[in-house]
Design a protein around this motif. Structure first.
Motif, PDB file in Angstrom:
ATOM      1  N   ASP A 193     -16.393  18.841  41.954  1.00  0.00           N
ATOM      2  CA  ASP A 193     -17.335  18.387  40.930  1.00  0.00           C
ATOM      3  C   ASP A 193     -17.430  19.373  39.764  1.00  0.00           C
ATOM      4  O   ASP A 193     -17.548  20.585  39.978  1.00  0.00           O
ATOM      5  CB  ASP A 193     -18.719  18.243  41.582  1.00  0.00           C
ATOM      6  N   ALA A 194     -17.379  18.840  38.566  1.00  0.00           N
ATOM      7  CA  ALA A 194     -17.610  19.643  37.357  1.00  0.00           C
ATOM      8  C   ALA A 194     -16.774  20.920  37.340  1.00  0.00           C
ATOM      9  O   ALA A 194     -17.199  21.967  36.855  1.00  0.00           O
ATOM     10  CB  ALA A 194     -19.101  19.983  37.223  1.00  0.00           C
ATOM     11  N   ILE A 195     -15.549  20.814  37.844  1.00  0.00           N
ATOM     12  CA  ILE A 195     -14.716  22.013  38.015  1.00  0.00           C
ATOM     13  C   ILE A 195     -14.396  22.691  36.678  1.00  0.00           C
ATOM     14  O   ILE A 195     -14.202  23.911  36.619  1.00  0.00           O
ATOM     15  CB  ILE A 195     -13.427  21.665  38.793  1.00  0.00           C
ATOM     16  N   ALA A 196     -14.395  21.909  35.610  1.00  0.00           N
ATOM     17  CA  ALA A 196     -14.023  22.480  34.307  1.00  0.00           C
ATOM     18  C   ALA A 196     -14.928  23.635  33.883  1.00  0.00           C
ATOM     19  O   ALA A 196     -14.541  24.492  33.094  1.00  0.00           O
ATOM     20  CB  ALA A 196     -14.059  21.385  33.243  1.00  0.00           C
ATOM     21  N   PHE A 197     -16.144  23.652  34.427  1.00  0.00           N
ATOM     22  CA  PHE A 197     -17.167  24.596  33.948  1.00  0.00           C
ATOM     23  C   PHE A 197     -17.214  25.910  34.725  1.00  0.00           C
ATOM     24  O   PHE A 197     -18.073  26.738  34.472  1.00  0.00           O
ATOM     25  CB  PHE A 197     -18.557  23.942  34.060  1.00  0.00           C
TER      26      PHE A 197
ATOM     27  N   MET B  48      -6.295  17.940  54.245  1.00  0.00           N
ATOM     28  CA  MET B  48      -7.289  17.799  53.172  1.00  0.00           C
ATOM     29  C   MET B  48      -6.643  18.079  51.812  1.00  0.00           C
ATOM     30  O   MET B  48      -5.934  19.070  51.662  1.00  0.00           O
ATOM     31  CB  MET B  48      -8.418  18.800  53.425  1.00  0.00           C
ATOM     32  N   ILE B  49      -6.910  17.208  50.851  1.00  0.00           N
ATOM     33  CA  ILE B  49      -6.390  17.436  49.501  1.00  0.00           C
ATOM     34  C   ILE B  49      -7.549  17.541  48.505  1.00  0.00           C
ATOM     35  O   ILE B  49      -8.690  17.234  48.845  1.00  0.00           O
ATOM     36  CB  ILE B  49      -5.406  16.328  49.074  1.00  0.00           C
ATOM     37  N   PHE B  50      -7.217  17.969  47.296  1.00  0.00           N
ATOM     38  CA  PHE B  50      -8.243  18.219  46.275  1.00  0.00           C
ATOM     39  C   PHE B  50      -8.155  17.184  45.146  1.00  0.00           C
ATOM     40  O   PHE B  50      -7.068  16.820  44.709  1.00  0.00           O
ATOM     41  CB  PHE B  50      -8.034  19.591  45.625  1.00  0.00           C
ATOM     42  N   LYS B  51      -9.320  16.830  44.663  1.00  0.00           N
ATOM     43  CA  LYS B  51      -9.400  15.932  43.503  1.00  0.00           C
ATOM     44  C   LYS B  51     -10.268  16.597  42.447  1.00  0.00           C
ATOM     45  O   LYS B  51     -11.421  16.946  42.710  1.00  0.00           O
ATOM     46  CB  LYS B  51     -10.013  14.605  43.939  1.00  0.00           C
ATOM     47  N   ALA B  52      -9.705  16.769  41.260  1.00  0.00           N
ATOM     48  CA  ALA B  52     -10.458  17.431  40.194  1.00  0.00           C
ATOM     49  C   ALA B  52     -11.314  16.423  39.442  1.00  0.00           C
ATOM     50  O   ALA B  52     -10.822  15.381  39.013  1.00  0.00           O
ATOM     51  CB  ALA B  52      -9.493  18.099  39.224  1.00  0.00           C
TER      52      ALA B  52
ATOM     53  N   LEU C 144      -6.988  17.917  30.374  1.00  0.00           N
ATOM     54  CA  LEU C 144      -7.030  17.156  31.620  1.00  0.00           C
ATOM     55  C   LEU C 144      -5.783  17.367  32.474  1.00  0.00           C
ATOM     56  O   LEU C 144      -5.863  17.595  33.690  1.00  0.00           O
ATOM     57  CB  LEU C 144      -7.206  15.673  31.256  1.00  0.00           C
ATOM     58  N   VAL C 145      -4.602  17.308  31.851  1.00  0.00           N
ATOM     59  CA  VAL C 145      -3.367  17.395  32.637  1.00  0.00           C
ATOM     60  C   VAL C 145      -3.219  18.753  33.332  1.00  0.00           C
ATOM     61  O   VAL C 145      -2.516  18.864  34.328  1.00  0.00           O
ATOM     62  CB  VAL C 145      -2.109  17.088  31.787  1.00  0.00           C
ATOM     63  N   GLN C 146      -3.926  19.753  32.828  1.00  0.00           N
ATOM     64  CA  GLN C 146      -3.864  21.076  33.474  1.00  0.00           C
ATOM     65  C   GLN C 146      -4.379  21.024  34.913  1.00  0.00           C
ATOM     66  O   GLN C 146      -4.010  21.829  35.745  1.00  0.00           O
ATOM     67  CB  GLN C 146      -4.739  22.101  32.718  1.00  0.00           C
ATOM     68  N   TYR C 147      -5.275  20.087  35.180  1.00  0.00           N
ATOM     69  CA  TYR C 147      -5.892  20.032  36.513  1.00  0.00           C
ATOM     70  C   TYR C 147      -4.930  19.518  37.579  1.00  0.00           C
ATOM     71  O   TYR C 147      -5.166  19.690  38.769  1.00  0.00           O
ATOM     72  CB  TYR C 147      -7.200  19.218  36.461  1.00  0.00           C
ATOM     73  N   LEU C 148      -3.829  18.865  37.127  1.00  0.00           N
ATOM     74  CA  LEU C 148      -2.800  18.467  38.097  1.00  0.00           C
ATOM     75  C   LEU C 148      -1.682  19.506  38.109  1.00  0.00           C
ATOM     76  O   LEU C 148      -0.680  19.339  38.796  1.00  0.00           O
ATOM     77  CB  LEU C 148      -2.267  17.074  37.761  1.00  0.00           C
ATOM     78  N   GLY C 149      -1.869  20.583  37.350  1.00  0.00           N
ATOM     79  CA  GLY C 149      -0.910  21.679  37.382  1.00  0.00           C
ATOM     80  C   GLY C 149       0.130  21.581  36.293  1.00  0.00           C
ATOM     81  O   GLY C 149       0.967  20.693  36.283  1.00  0.00           O
ATOM     82  N   GLN C 150       0.052  22.508  35.350  1.00  0.00           N
ATOM     83  CA  GLN C 150       1.083  22.620  34.322  1.00  0.00           C
ATOM     84  C   GLN C 150       1.573  24.066  34.382  1.00  0.00           C
ATOM     85  O   GLN C 150       0.899  24.947  34.899  1.00  0.00           O
ATOM     86  CB  GLN C 150       0.511  22.324  32.934  1.00  0.00           C
TER      87      GLN C 150
ATOM     88  N   VAL D 198      -2.365  22.958  42.153  1.00  0.00           N
ATOM     89  CA  VAL D 198      -3.825  22.963  42.027  1.00  0.00           C
ATOM     90  C   VAL D 198      -4.394  21.687  42.652  1.00  0.00           C
ATOM     91  O   VAL D 198      -4.251  21.506  43.862  1.00  0.00           O
ATOM     92  CB  VAL D 198      -4.279  23.243  40.573  1.00  0.00           C
ATOM     93  N   SER D 199      -4.992  20.815  41.878  1.00  0.00           N
ATOM     94  CA  SER D 199      -5.505  19.595  42.510  1.00  0.00           C
ATOM     95  C   SER D 199      -4.374  18.579  42.675  1.00  0.00           C
ATOM     96  O   SER D 199      -3.452  18.521  41.864  1.00  0.00           O
ATOM     97  CB  SER D 199      -6.636  18.996  41.670  1.00  0.00           C
ATOM     98  N   ASP D 200      -4.487  17.799  43.735  1.00  0.00           N
ATOM     99  CA  ASP D 200      -3.493  16.766  44.008  1.00  0.00           C
ATOM    100  C   ASP D 200      -3.839  15.503  43.226  1.00  0.00           C
ATOM    101  O   ASP D 200      -2.967  14.698  42.908  1.00  0.00           O
ATOM    102  CB  ASP D 200      -3.496  16.448  45.505  1.00  0.00           C
ATOM    103  N   LEU D 201      -5.126  15.349  42.942  1.00  0.00           N
ATOM    104  CA  LEU D 201      -5.637  14.163  42.268  1.00  0.00           C
ATOM    105  C   LEU D 201      -6.542  14.599  41.118  1.00  0.00           C
ATOM    106  O   LEU D 201      -7.185  15.646  41.205  1.00  0.00           O
ATOM    107  CB  LEU D 201      -6.482  13.325  43.230  1.00  0.00           C
ATOM    108  N   ALA D 202      -6.607  13.779  40.080  1.00  0.00           N
ATOM    109  CA  ALA D 202      -7.582  14.029  39.009  1.00  0.00           C
ATOM    110  C   ALA D 202      -7.961  12.689  38.390  1.00  0.00           C
ATOM    111  O   ALA D 202      -7.138  11.759  38.345  1.00  0.00           O
ATOM    112  CB  ALA D 202      -6.991  14.947  37.939  1.00  0.00           C
ATOM    113  N   TYR D 203      -9.181  12.597  37.921  1.00  0.00           N
ATOM    114  CA  TYR D 203      -9.657  11.362  37.290  1.00  0.00           C
ATOM    115  C   TYR D 203      -8.939  11.138  35.965  1.00  0.00           C
ATOM    116  O   TYR D 203      -8.902  12.042  35.136  1.00  0.00           O
ATOM    117  CB  TYR D 203     -11.159  11.455  37.013  1.00  0.00           C
ATOM    118  N   HIS D 204      -8.406   9.938  35.781  1.00  0.00           N
ATOM    119  CA  HIS D 204      -7.742   9.624  34.514  1.00  0.00           C
ATOM    120  C   HIS D 204      -8.801   9.125  33.527  1.00  0.00           C
ATOM    121  O   HIS D 204      -8.912   7.934  33.243  1.00  0.00           O
ATOM    122  CB  HIS D 204      -6.658   8.570  34.727  1.00  0.00           C
ATOM    123  N   ASN D 205      -9.535  10.097  33.005  1.00  0.00           N
ATOM    124  CA  ASN D 205     -10.620   9.764  32.096  1.00  0.00           C
ATOM    125  C   ASN D 205     -10.106   9.072  30.826  1.00  0.00           C
ATOM    126  O   ASN D 205     -10.731   8.155  30.301  1.00  0.00           O
ATOM    127  CB  ASN D 205     -11.362  11.064  31.755  1.00  0.00           C
TER     128      ASN D 205
END
Ligand code: GLC
Length: 643
Positions: free
Chosen positions: A279-283, A316-320, A329-335, A342-349
């Motif tokens: 939750d709110a990982i960006a912060f 267990m996997i991670f969702k950003a 945003l794309v950084q959260y799936l690893g660049q 990093v996270s395996d999943l991220a919300y496609h906002n």
């Protein structure tokens, strides 16, 4: 690369395990230790890294040893099939456990309902013990090791996760890791004067530092929680509170905080949680002179946390949950160096925002341009695609993207707010403005999907034609997110076209926060009506279940195949191509209320000259003018016809 840790240090912990089990632990450490070390070394000083690593090895070994046999078996299963969550068969559902079914036990009783819809992933909104009173919908956690009393116990949670697993449904839970409730034991200890715990937070004796940070910090809740710092008498200082004043940001620069969360992650893993929503990982990292979001340290820390989880509980996997601009945003799936770590999943906002924006504009030009510009993500990850969730919609539309297609970003964002709050001429959407920010002009929008597509208004007016059109719009948007690739997640109630909650403000503590308008209680009578053809519930449920069914029986939608937005031929039709080794999959989405053409000559080059629409089950029909014509708000999923 640093040497592996000394396994002798955990020989006692692993002593009773078989040689094969010990070997498995060592292999996992060999596999993920470099990720762990690199992540920690990027953030903490060497001496602290060494100390923290020793503690983490012990922690992981203990969790590995104590892993329940059924979960240990799941670990092996997932290691054999690491792309399990990328399968086109994955379909998610998100809800508040209490609003969906009262208690965890109640949720267990509704597994059949979820299965009827085809669900394989269930996100239960915050289920851990929150503070009393307003808890930001449970996102102010007072104890990570206790389930919310009215929902049940940790034993109930363990039982529920096992029951879901037995039915092929993965349990998803939140890990709120940017802040704790001010009633959490760490915060209580800090207030009582314990220096160790004071260092778990960002506390400043005067306004000097807060003012310096504020110069570049945005406000998340400008309406009900202006500013980012809150004075606390007991601390005799200003504590960092990005969200509400009762949510204290934790200090990730303190290695003890890292250790605490690693421990909590493994605890949640031991309860059978398969996906952790960060939750709110960006912060989670603060740097003076920045907006304190998306800092590089966030990704280094996620990489290290994920390595701990992989070693002890790889099921267990991670969702950003990072609701940020596309490039961030794309950084959260690893660049770059974090590619796939990093996270395996991220919300496609971005997809969510542009889906709504295209529908309102009846034009896909801006959405197609923005979505095309998104950098590719690692093939080992997947997007979470969604239309609605428990939060508001913030119009994250980039000024540059808007300018590139001849629009003004500010005006387009204002248009989206106007449209979805029913202010725009001709719009019957029933959203509410959430958190108007006079400084930026932002007007975020609350409201359920049905209300936003105009279904509430059409039903209320008893207008049968408008009702069907609204259902078509909602199914169109769902076809888009189900046909994108990744895990599509349905927000509770959308499957029956649930209206906004008219009584949302009546509940204690909710009146200030209109996000409750789209967090109703599940009216099971209305859900029951899905069995009666012709009702809105039946039309929505069967329409959605059909798209889900088609998705699950098609081999084309696995997430490792990226979605590419093609050049438009018609400004009303969004073309999304997936180049699967089995052949092309072309989704066409007509965002307008008119018939729109797709030129058939473009199909040849895609290997789709002789194709079938999976959604209708019919071969494509090329009209005399050489076009395939799409009905108002229709979607088609074209794949090569099998011979
Ligand atoms: C996330 C949640 C939101 C909450 C915030 C603070 O963005 O989705 O509901 O207010 O985090 O925890």
């Amino acid at each position: 690369m640093r040497d592996l840790p000394n396994f002798l240090a955990v020989a006692d912990v692993l002593g009773d395990l078989t040689p094969e089990q010990r070997d498995m632990f060592e292999l996992r450490v060999e596999q993920w230790w470099p990720d762990l070390h690199e992540g920690l070394a990027a953030v903490y000083p060497p001496r602290e890294v060494e100390d923290l690593e020793a503690r983490l090895l012990f922690l992981a070994a203990t969790a590995f040893r104590d892993r329940e046999p059924e979960l240990a078996r799941l670990d092996t299963k997932r290691l054999l099939d690491p792309g399990w969550f990328q399968s086109g068969k994955m379909v998610g559902y998100a809800c508040y456990a209490d609003r969906f079914a009262g208690t965890l036990e109640g949720v267990e009783q509704q597994i059949a309902y979820l299965k009827e819809l085809g669900i394989t992933y269930l996100h239960l909104m915050p289920i851990l013990k929150p503070r009393a009173g307003d808890s930001d919908g449970g996102y102010a956690v007072a104890d990570y090791r206790q389930v919310r009393a009215d929902l049940g116990t940790t034993e109930d949670l363990r039982r529920l996760s096992a029951a879901l697993r037995a039915e092929g449904i993965s349990l998803v839970a939140d890990l709120v890791l940017n802040h704790v409730a001010k009633e959490h034991a760490w915060a209580e200890a800090a207030r009582a004067g314990d220096e160790k715990y004071r260092d778990y937070f960002y506390v400043f004796p005067d306004r000097y530092m807060p003012d310096a940070f504020e110069r570049t910090l945005p406000e998340v809740f400008p309406d009900f929680a202006p500013g980012n710092f809150t004075w606390d008498d007991d601390l005799s200082g200003w504590v960092w509170t990005t969200f509400n004043s009762f949510q204290w940001d934790v200090n990730w620069a303190n290695p003890d905080v890292f250790y605490e969360y690693a421990d909590i992650i493994l605890f949640l893993g031991s309860l059978g949680v398969e996906v952790l929503r960060l939750d709110a990982i960006a912060f989670t990292w603060k740097t003076m002179g920045t907006n304190c979001q998306n800092q590089p340290q966030v990704h280094a820390l996620t990489q290290a946390l994920r390595a701990v989880a992989r070693i002890a509980a790889p099921a267990m996997i991670f969702k950003a949950e990072a609701i940020v601009a596309p490039a961030d945003l794309v950084q959260y799936l690893g660049q770059g160096k974090h590619y796939g770590k990093v996270s395996d999943l991220a919300y496609h906002n971005s997809l969510m925002v542009h889906a709504w924006s295209m529908l309102a504009a009846k034009d896909v030009t801006l959405g197609a341009h923005a979505l095309r510009g998104l950098p590719p993500v690692p093939a080992s990850t997947a997007w979470i695609t969604y239309l609605r969730c428990h939060d508001d919609i913030g119009w994250a539309i980039d000024d540059g993207d808007a300018a590139a297609v001849g629009l003004n970003g500010y005006q387009h964002r204002a248009f989206c707010s106007d449209y979805f709050t029913g202010q725009f001429p001709g719009s019957t959407a029933r959203g509410h403005v959430f958190q108007y920010n006079p400084a930026t002009g932002d007007r975020r929008v609350s409201g359920g999907a049905a209300a936003l597509v105009g279904l509430d208004a059409a039903v209320e007016a008893g207008d049968r034609v408008a009702t069907q059109q609204a259902i078509d719009r909602l199914l169109l948007l769902y076809a888009l997110i189900l046909g994108w690739g990744g895990i599509p997640v349905i927000w509770m109630g959308d499957e029956i076209g649930l209206p906004n909650d008219a009584m949302w403000a009546q509940e204690p503590g909710h009146a200030d926060d209109n996000r409750w308008v789209h967090r109703p209680r599940m009216p099971w009578g209305r859900a029951e009506a899905r069995r009666y053809p012709g009702t809105v519930s039946a039309r929505m449920f069967s329409g959605l279940a059909h798209i889900i069914d088609v998705r699950k029986s098609s081999p084309y939608l696995d997430a490792w195949v990226p979605a590419e937005v093609l050049d438009e031929s018609d400004p009303g039709v969004l073309p999304v191509l997936r180049r699967h080794p089995l052949g092309s999959f072309l989704g066409l989405y007509n965002m307008t209320p008119q018939w729109r053409p797709w030129p058939s000559w473009r199909l040849g080059g895609l290997g789709l000259w002789d194709s079938v629409d999976l959604l209708s089950g019919r071969p494509i029909n090329v009209a005399d003018d050489g076009n395939v014509w799409l009905a108002p708000h229709a979607s088609v999923w074209l794949v090569p016809r099998e011979r």
